[in-house]
Scaffold this active site. Structure first.
Site, PDB file in Angstrom:
ATOM      1  N   CYS A   1       0.686   4.199   2.115  1.00 29.83           N
ATOM      2  CA  CYS A   1       1.184   4.402   2.979  1.00 29.83           C
ATOM      3  C   CYS A   1       2.827   3.547   3.859  1.00 29.83           C
ATOM      4  O   CYS A   1       4.043   4.103   4.291  1.00 29.83           O
ATOM      5  CB  CYS A   1       0.625   4.678   4.483  1.00 29.83           C
ATOM      6  SG  CYS A   1      -0.808   2.760   4.707  1.00 29.83           S
TER       7      CYS A   1
ATOM      8  N   CYS B   1       0.746  -1.530   0.121  1.00 31.27           N
ATOM      9  CA  CYS B   1       0.501  -0.051   0.275  1.00 31.27           C
ATOM     10  C   CYS B   1       0.600   1.243  -0.162  1.00 31.27           C
ATOM     11  O   CYS B   1       1.986   1.243   0.043  1.00 31.27           O
ATOM     12  CB  CYS B   1      -0.996   0.135   0.900  1.00 31.27           C
ATOM     13  SG  CYS B   1      -0.401   0.115   2.587  1.00 31.27           S
TER      14      CYS B   1
END
Length: 141
Positions: free
Chosen positions: A52, A50
């Site tokens: 993040c 992802c």
């Protein structure tokens, strides 16, 4: 475009970033058990593909491993969604914490001390995550 080929490129990039940050990749349940048997303070990065993870967690991981002063004895990583057996086994050690990726677990002799979970990462900067990790390490080192 072959999505699987694109996705493999993303996964390999994420793996290389964790390795370049000095984290030992654990890909089997046995390798996780062996790592958790080590004495001392261990920082576990639960890696992910992802945004993040790529923009916050892995850069924070790289900084923590290179920081001066007190730091963990061991740096290891499992890859959520990729090395499921290893990730599932690591999460067994994170007693009291729900599955979260990306995340960091601070372990002492195989016992969970604390975690920096996804909700502690995704809305913050890499620098803020580093500060959280440094605070935890200072408390437990």
């Amino acid at each position: 475009m072959d999505f699987q080929m694109y996705f493999e490129d993303v996964v390999q990039t994420a793996r290389k970033e964790a390795a370049a940050a000095g984290f030992e990749e654990l890909t089997t349940a046995e390798s996780v058990d062996d790592a958790m048997k080590r004495e001392g303070l261990t920082l576990v990065l639960v890696n992910s593909v992802c945004g993040c993870a790529g923009g916050i967690a892995r850069p924070a991981a790289a900084y923590v491993n290179r920081m001066e002063g007190v730091k963990p004895d061991h740096f290891v990583t499992v890859f959520a969604g990729q090395d499921r057996e290893a990730t599932d086994r690591a999460r067994e050690y994170f007693e009291g914490y729900p599955p979260s990726s990306p995340s960091f677990a601070l372990m002492q002799d195989g016992n969970i001390l604390s975690m920096v979970e996804r909700f502690d990462i995704e809305s913050f900067t890499a620098e803020e995550v580093v500060e959280k990790l440094e605070s935890l390490i200072e408390i437990y080192a």
